[in-house]
Design a protein around this motif. Structure first.
Motif, PDB file in Angstrom:
ATOM      1  N   THR A 183      -4.400 -38.784  25.095  1.00 52.96           N
ATOM      2  CA  THR A 183      -4.499 -37.655  26.064  1.00 52.96           C
ATOM      3  C   THR A 183      -3.123 -37.357  26.543  1.00 52.96           C
ATOM      4  N   ASP A 184      -2.004 -38.058  26.742  1.00 54.75           N
ATOM      5  CA  ASP A 184      -0.900 -37.617  26.648  1.00 54.75           C
ATOM      6  C   ASP A 184      -0.148 -36.649  25.676  1.00 54.75           C
ATOM      7  N   SER A 185      -0.508 -36.844  24.545  1.00 56.22           N
ATOM      8  CA  SER A 185       0.074 -35.894  23.332  1.00 56.22           C
ATOM      9  C   SER A 185      -0.798 -34.445  23.580  1.00 56.22           C
ATOM     10  N   LEU A 186      -2.100 -34.612  23.838  1.00 55.90           N
ATOM     11  CA  LEU A 186      -2.945 -33.550  23.879  1.00 55.90           C
ATOM     12  C   LEU A 186      -2.304 -32.547  25.090  1.00 55.90           C
ATOM     13  N   GLN A 187      -2.018 -33.466  26.242  1.00 58.97           N
ATOM     14  CA  GLN A 187      -1.369 -32.427  27.421  1.00 58.97           C
ATOM     15  C   GLN A 187       0.089 -31.752  27.150  1.00 58.97           C
ATOM     16  N   ASP A 188       0.929 -32.622  26.147  1.00 56.45           N
ATOM     17  CA  ASP A 188       2.274 -32.199  25.768  1.00 56.45           C
ATOM     18  C   ASP A 188       1.841 -30.725  24.997  1.00 56.45           C
ATOM     19  N   LEU A 189       0.754 -31.081  24.062  1.00 57.62           N
ATOM     20  CA  LEU A 189       0.453 -29.900  23.073  1.00 57.62           C
ATOM     21  C   LEU A 189       0.340 -28.728  23.775  1.00 57.62           C
ATOM     22  N   GLY A 190      -0.501 -28.927  24.806  1.00 61.05           N
ATOM     23  CA  GLY A 190      -0.900 -27.778  25.885  1.00 61.05           C
ATOM     24  C   GLY A 190      -1.882 -26.835  24.968  1.00 61.05           C
ATOM     25  N   ILE A 191      -2.815 -27.582  24.223  1.00 62.77           N
ATOM     26  CA  ILE A 191      -3.734 -26.507  23.305  1.00 62.77           C
ATOM     27  C   ILE A 191      -5.246 -26.483  24.204  1.00 62.77           C
ATOM     28  N   LYS A 192      -5.686 -25.242  23.847  1.00 60.99           N
ATOM     29  CA  LYS A 192      -6.992 -24.645  24.497  1.00 60.99           C
ATOM     30  C   LYS A 192      -7.868 -24.080  23.230  1.00 60.99           C
ATOM     31  N   PRO A 193      -9.149 -24.180  23.656  1.00 65.21           N
ATOM     32  CA  PRO A 193     -10.069 -23.696  22.584  1.00 65.21           C
ATOM     33  C   PRO A 193      -9.702 -22.135  22.195  1.00 65.21           C
ATOM     34  N   GLY A 194      -9.580 -22.053  20.906  1.00 67.88           N
ATOM     35  CA  GLY A 194      -8.996 -20.712  20.484  1.00 67.88           C
ATOM     36  C   GLY A 194      -7.816 -20.430  19.901  1.00 67.88           C
ATOM     37  N   ASP A 195      -6.944 -21.414  20.372  1.00 67.64           N
ATOM     38  CA  ASP A 195      -5.460 -21.539  20.002  1.00 67.64           C
ATOM     39  C   ASP A 195      -5.611 -21.703  18.377  1.00 67.64           C
ATOM     40  N   LYS A 196      -4.515 -21.178  17.738  1.00 66.68           N
ATOM     41  CA  LYS A 196      -4.309 -21.498  16.199  1.00 66.68           C
ATOM     42  C   LYS A 196      -3.413 -22.662  16.030  1.00 66.68           C
ATOM     43  N   VAL A 197      -3.805 -23.662  15.377  1.00 65.12           N
ATOM     44  CA  VAL A 197      -2.675 -24.823  15.119  1.00 65.12           C
ATOM     45  C   VAL A 197      -2.745 -25.133  13.705  1.00 65.12           C
ATOM     46  N   ARG A 198      -1.717 -26.066  13.420  1.00 68.57           N
ATOM     47  CA  ARG A 198      -1.759 -26.586  11.989  1.00 68.57           C
ATOM     48  C   ARG A 198      -2.172 -27.900  11.872  1.00 68.57           C
ATOM     49  N   VAL A 199      -3.026 -28.301  11.048  1.00 71.28           N
ATOM     50  CA  VAL A 199      -3.238 -29.771  10.716  1.00 71.28           C
ATOM     51  C   VAL A 199      -2.865 -30.440   9.552  1.00 71.28           C
ATOM     52  N   VAL A 200      -2.184 -31.769  10.049  1.00 67.78           N
ATOM     53  CA  VAL A 200      -1.385 -32.362   8.730  1.00 67.78           C
ATOM     54  C   VAL A 200      -1.803 -33.489   8.446  1.00 67.78           C
ATOM     55  N   VAL A 201      -2.244 -33.891   7.327  1.00 68.86           N
ATOM     56  CA  VAL A 201      -2.786 -35.049   7.001  1.00 68.86           C
ATOM     57  C   VAL A 201      -1.884 -35.854   5.871  1.00 68.86           C
ATOM     58  N   LYS A 202      -1.447 -36.973   5.774  1.00 74.62           N
ATOM     59  CA  LYS A 202      -0.739 -37.439   4.624  1.00 74.62           C
ATOM     60  C   LYS A 202      -1.801 -37.796   3.621  1.00 74.62           C
ATOM     61  N   ALA A 203      -1.662 -37.831   2.393  1.00 73.31           N
ATOM     62  CA  ALA A 203      -2.534 -37.834   1.254  1.00 73.31           C
ATOM     63  C   ALA A 203      -2.921 -39.384   1.386  1.00 73.31           C
ATOM     64  N   ILE A 204      -2.261 -40.353   1.756  1.00 72.83           N
ATOM     65  CA  ILE A 204      -2.875 -41.640   1.719  1.00 72.83           C
ATOM     66  C   ILE A 204      -3.647 -41.904   2.565  1.00 72.83           C
ATOM     67  N   HIS A 205      -4.073 -40.928   3.531  1.00 74.58           N
ATOM     68  CA  HIS A 205      -5.093 -41.405   4.397  1.00 74.58           C
ATOM     69  C   HIS A 205      -6.378 -40.562   4.124  1.00 74.58           C
ATOM     70  N   VAL A 206      -6.539 -39.874   3.077  1.00 78.87           N
ATOM     71  CA  VAL A 206      -7.559 -39.281   2.448  1.00 78.87           C
ATOM     72  C   VAL A 206      -8.671 -40.216   1.494  1.00 78.87           C
ATOM     73  N   LEU A 207      -9.780 -40.648   1.745  1.00 76.36           N
ATOM     74  CA  LEU A 207     -10.425 -41.169   1.209  1.00 76.36           C
ATOM     75  C   LEU A 207     -11.499 -40.457   0.254  1.00 76.36           C
ATOM     76  N   ILE A 208     -11.548 -40.839  -1.129  1.00 73.90           N
ATOM     77  CA  ILE A 208     -12.340 -40.194  -1.997  1.00 73.90           C
ATOM     78  C   ILE A 208     -13.723 -40.976  -2.184  1.00 73.90           C
ATOM     79  N   VAL A 209     -14.725 -40.115  -2.000  1.00 70.41           N
ATOM     80  CA  VAL A 209     -16.249 -40.957  -2.155  1.00 70.41           C
ATOM     81  C   VAL A 209     -16.992 -40.355  -3.471  1.00 70.41           C
ATOM     82  N   ARG A 210     -17.592 -40.940  -4.280  1.00 68.73           N
ATOM     83  CA  ARG A 210     -18.311 -40.273  -5.487  1.00 68.73           C
ATOM     84  C   ARG A 210     -19.629 -40.677  -5.185  1.00 68.73           C
ATOM     85  N   ASP A 211     -20.609 -39.791  -5.264  1.00 68.93           N
ATOM     86  CA  ASP A 211     -22.034 -40.290  -5.143  1.00 68.93           C
ATOM     87  C   ASP A 211     -22.307 -40.646  -6.615  1.00 68.93           C
TER      88      ASP A 211
END
Lengths: 69, 69, 69, 69, 69, 69
Positions: free
Chosen positions: C41-69
């Protein structure tokens, strides 16, 4: 630019070890500790960093483990 | 005791914010930065830490994001 | 600014749910999927974002899990 | 089948880069972005995926970093 | 269904602690250990799990820290 | 020594696969499951572990994904 993460540290790039898929970057920070990051070799090349460059190090607080002796 | 992680930093516990499921611990480290950890409130109670305690902070290198301005 | 991460997605902030320690942010991205981030919640307040704002989303590839049906 | 994660995206496998221990998989998703996953080469072989296969991509919300320009 | 992760463990749901944003689930596994997961309360509700249910626990190997005494 | 993590499992080191930057360690635990850790080859060498050694495995609960069939 603002980051949704509690840990934001200024660092200087040290040794870089480039692997087939993953690479490792040593990071010099103020104080007695050194840090390190592992990222894909592709991301390393996109960053275009080399020893001596100033970078920012970002770590989400949930990835920080506390150990008590 | 040895840890399979590149980042091991000595820190002093600062403010502790205890939540319903997760809690947040501020960590004072040498240098100009502060750090923070989020852990379960259960783990916080098991650790039994309070402001002023010396702890070790462990972060695997794959969790460290490098940002270049 | 460059990030040492393979996944970098432009998103629009949706609903924000603010909790005692952690908060949750819905993220609208192009395509049929929505995404979500959990941060302090501290980081949320530092970001100061609200609905409708444009942001960038960053995810390191090692956090992405592949699932195959 | 249900996953305890906020981010579940359908993707098509793109290029696969097989390393000694870790491998990298490019993922095509709807919209302008591409994604990538890094996993062990052992897990890659267990998955048995190849370019063109449909997979599901799962990311826990706590691994998603928001950046605001 | 196959997962791109080295750690896949069968578990029985134990106590569930539901928080404002995050929730915690105890997991009983074979052997002397218990495990726990933290996930968003939204994901917990989507999963629809309750004590006694059989679930699968998936952890990517890069999230596993080895400690040697 | 205490760890700020819900998952702490005693394991025996199995096969070790040493890569250029990252290495993989198989871990035998009580019960029918095996586990694995990926860490930097540098950390592997610092740990100095070999097959048959007893180690402790630590995983923060936020890294544990629950899947329901």
């Amino acid at each position: 630019m603002k980051f949704g993460a509690r840990n934001q540290i200024v660092a200087t790039v040290g040794a870089v070890k480039t692997g087939d898929v993953m690479s490792q970057v040593e990071l010099q920070v103020d104080g007695p500790s050194t840090m390190a990051s592992v990222l894909t070799t592709d991301s390393l090349q996109d960053l275009g960093i080399k020893p001596g460059d100033k970078v920012r190090v970002v770590v989400k607080a949930i990835h920080v483990l506390i150990v008590r002796d």
